[in-house]
Scaffold this motif. Structure first.
Motif, PDB file in Angstrom:
ATOM      1  N   GLY A  81       0.827  -1.203   0.000  1.00  0.00           N
ATOM      2  CA  GLY A  81       0.000   0.000   0.000  1.00  0.00           C
ATOM      3  C   GLY A  81       0.864   1.256   0.000  1.00  0.00           C
ATOM      4  N   THR A  82       1.914   1.258   0.807  1.00  0.00           N
ATOM      5  CA  THR A  82       2.829   2.392   0.851  1.00  0.00           C
ATOM      6  C   THR A  82       3.433   2.648  -0.515  1.00  0.00           C
ATOM      7  N   SER A  83       3.904   1.606  -1.158  1.00  0.00           N
ATOM      8  CA  SER A  83       4.497   1.728  -2.487  1.00  0.00           C
ATOM      9  C   SER A  83       3.511   2.305  -3.493  1.00  0.00           C
ATOM     10  N   PHE A  84       2.270   1.822  -3.457  1.00  0.00           N
ATOM     11  CA  PHE A  84       1.247   2.323  -4.375  1.00  0.00           C
ATOM     12  C   PHE A  84       1.000   3.811  -4.147  1.00  0.00           C
ATOM     13  N   ILE A  85       0.847   4.208  -2.882  1.00  0.00           N
ATOM     14  CA  ILE A  85       0.575   5.605  -2.554  1.00  0.00           C
ATOM     15  C   ILE A  85       1.755   6.496  -2.945  1.00  0.00           C
ATOM     16  N   LEU A  86       2.979   6.032  -2.704  1.00  0.00           N
ATOM     17  CA  LEU A  86       4.158   6.829  -3.078  1.00  0.00           C
ATOM     18  C   LEU A  86       4.216   7.069  -4.586  1.00  0.00           C
ATOM     19  N   LYS A  87       3.869   6.055  -5.379  1.00  0.00           N
ATOM     20  CA  LYS A  87       3.833   6.232  -6.838  1.00  0.00           C
ATOM     21  C   LYS A  87       2.753   7.236  -7.220  1.00  0.00           C
ATOM     22  N   LEU A  88       1.624   7.160  -6.549  1.00  0.00           N
ATOM     23  CA  LEU A  88       0.535   8.100  -6.803  1.00  0.00           C
ATOM     24  C   LEU A  88       0.969   9.528  -6.437  1.00  0.00           C
ATOM     25  N   GLN A  89       1.671   9.666  -5.328  1.00  0.00           N
ATOM     26  CA  GLN A  89       2.157  10.982  -4.920  1.00  0.00           C
ATOM     27  C   GLN A  89       3.179  11.535  -5.916  1.00  0.00           C
ATOM     28  N   THR A  90       4.015  10.672  -6.459  1.00  0.00           N
ATOM     29  CA  THR A  90       4.981  11.110  -7.475  1.00  0.00           C
ATOM     30  C   THR A  90       4.247  11.629  -8.707  1.00  0.00           C
ATOM     31  N   GLU A  91       3.234  10.872  -9.155  1.00  0.00           N
ATOM     32  CA  GLU A  91       2.430  11.314 -10.290  1.00  0.00           C
ATOM     33  C   GLU A  91       1.776  12.663 -10.002  1.00  0.00           C
ATOM     34  N   ALA A  92       1.216  12.808  -8.813  1.00  0.00           N
ATOM     35  CA  ALA A  92       0.534  14.054  -8.449  1.00  0.00           C
ATOM     36  C   ALA A  92       1.522  15.224  -8.404  1.00  0.00           C
ATOM     37  N   ALA A  93       2.699  14.985  -7.875  1.00  0.00           N
ATOM     38  CA  ALA A  93       3.697  16.055  -7.791  1.00  0.00           C
ATOM     39  C   ALA A  93       4.152  16.489  -9.185  1.00  0.00           C
ATOM     40  N   ILE A  94       4.387  15.533 -10.059  1.00  0.00           N
ATOM     41  CA  ILE A  94       4.837  15.840 -11.425  1.00  0.00           C
ATOM     42  C   ILE A  94       3.771  16.612 -12.192  1.00  0.00           C
ATOM     43  N   THR A  95       2.518  16.279 -11.983  1.00  0.00           N
ATOM     44  CA  THR A  95       1.418  16.901 -12.728  1.00  0.00           C
ATOM     45  C   THR A  95       0.750  18.046 -11.964  1.00  0.00           C
ATOM     46  N   SER A  96       1.304  18.400 -10.801  1.00  0.00           N
ATOM     47  CA  SER A  96       0.764  19.480  -9.954  1.00  0.00           C
ATOM     48  C   SER A  96      -0.700  19.246  -9.591  1.00  0.00           C
ATOM     49  N   LYS A  97      -1.018  18.019  -9.223  1.00  0.00           N
ATOM     50  CA  LYS A  97      -2.389  17.677  -8.831  1.00  0.00           C
ATOM     51  C   LYS A  97      -2.448  17.344  -7.350  1.00  0.00           C
ATOM     52  N   THR A  98      -3.625  17.500  -6.793  1.00  0.00           N
ATOM     53  CA  THR A  98      -3.903  17.129  -5.415  1.00  0.00           C
ATOM     54  C   THR A  98      -4.548  15.754  -5.423  1.00  0.00           C
ATOM     55  N   ILE A  99      -4.224  14.947  -4.418  1.00  0.00           N
ATOM     56  CA  ILE A  99      -4.850  13.631  -4.246  1.00  0.00           C
ATOM     57  C   ILE A  99      -5.905  13.756  -3.154  1.00  0.00           C
ATOM     58  N   TYR A 100      -7.086  13.244  -3.418  1.00  0.00           N
ATOM     59  CA  TYR A 100      -8.162  13.211  -2.436  1.00  0.00           C
ATOM     60  C   TYR A 100      -8.522  11.761  -2.140  1.00  0.00           C
ATOM     61  N   LEU A 101      -8.940  11.507  -0.919  1.00  0.00           N
ATOM     62  CA  LEU A 101      -9.442  10.195  -0.540  1.00  0.00           C
ATOM     63  C   LEU A 101     -10.329  10.324   0.680  1.00  0.00           C
ATOM     64  N   SER A 102     -11.064   9.272   0.931  1.00  0.00           N
ATOM     65  CA  SER A 102     -11.927   9.187   2.101  1.00  0.00           C
ATOM     66  C   SER A 102     -11.661   7.833   2.748  1.00  0.00           C
ATOM     67  N   VAL A 103     -11.539   7.822   4.058  1.00  0.00           N
ATOM     68  CA  VAL A 103     -11.244   6.577   4.769  1.00  0.00           C
ATOM     69  C   VAL A 103     -12.092   6.523   6.038  1.00  0.00           C
ATOM     70  N   LEU A 104     -12.544   5.325   6.380  1.00  0.00           N
ATOM     71  CA  LEU A 104     -13.274   5.154   7.636  1.00  0.00           C
ATOM     72  C   LEU A 104     -12.388   5.589   8.794  1.00  0.00           C
ATOM     73  N   HIS A 105     -12.970   6.284   9.759  1.00  0.00           N
ATOM     74  CA  HIS A 105     -12.182   6.839  10.861  1.00  0.00           C
ATOM     75  C   HIS A 105     -11.478   5.776  11.698  1.00  0.00           C
ATOM     76  N   ASP A 106     -11.960   4.534  11.676  1.00  0.00           N
ATOM     77  CA  ASP A 106     -11.320   3.477  12.465  1.00  0.00           C
ATOM     78  C   ASP A 106     -10.532   2.488  11.602  1.00  0.00           C
ATOM     79  N   ASN A 107     -10.318   2.825  10.339  1.00  0.00           N
ATOM     80  CA  ASN A 107      -9.558   1.957   9.438  1.00  0.00           C
ATOM     81  C   ASN A 107      -8.068   2.117   9.739  1.00  0.00           C
ATOM     82  N   PRO A 108      -7.341   1.020   9.932  1.00  0.00           N
ATOM     83  CA  PRO A 108      -5.903   1.122  10.210  1.00  0.00           C
ATOM     84  C   PRO A 108      -5.114   1.867   9.128  1.00  0.00           C
ATOM     85  N   SER A 109      -5.624   1.908   7.893  1.00  0.00           N
ATOM     86  CA  SER A 109      -4.901   2.603   6.831  1.00  0.00           C
ATOM     87  C   SER A 109      -4.883   4.117   7.040  1.00  0.00           C
TER      88      SER A 109
END
Length: 138
Positions: A81-109
């Motif tokens: 999961g960390t690896s996937f998110i880091l790749k997504l963050q790299t894409e967002a940084a290169i393209t100057s985009k913001t990443i949005y998500l929603s997570v359950l408040h008690d989800n370990p992630s």
């Protein structure tokens, strides 16, 4: 196999009830995703030759929305999961985009997202809305 099988099994239901419930829930979830994010990509996450999870990602001209990310229980806490998110963050940084998500408040992630620099934006009692932008990094 469902990423929620173990959780639902703890409710004391028999196998047939669990299967029916998870199938119904999955179908409703897929329909909801399709309505909210009709252009979202459905990605299968692999490790070597094994399917280990899935993600649903909506790319627009201005942002990325991580609609869903789940790993099979046997593959959690291995950095996938960390690896996937880091790749997504790299894409967002290169393209100057913001990443949005929603997570359950008690989800370990939630801790993973916080560790990777996602900021809390809103909490509705059940979900935490989060965002990440290279502009938010201090």
């Amino acid at each position: 196999m469902s990423t929620r099988w173990e959780e639902v099994r703890s409710w004391g239901w028999d196998e047939e009830m669990i299967h029916s419930f998870l199938k119904l829930q999955w179908t409703a979830q897929q329909q909801s995703y399709l309505q909210q994010y009709p252009r979202a990509e459905h990605l299968i996450l692999n490790q070597a030759v094994h399917k280990v999870g899935q993600a649903r990602l909506n790319r627009s001209d201005i942002d990325l929305t991580l609609v869903d990310l789940s790993l099979l229980p046997a593959y959690r806490n291995q950095g996938i999961g960390t690896s996937f998110i880091l790749k997504l963050q790299t894409e967002a940084a290169i393209t100057s985009k913001t990443i949005y998500l929603s997570v359950l408040h008690d989800n370990p992630s939630l801790r993973l997202y916080e560790r990777l620099g996602f900021q809390h934006k809103q909490h509705n009692g059940l979900h935490v809305q989060m965002e990440w932008s290279s502009l938010l990094i201090k």
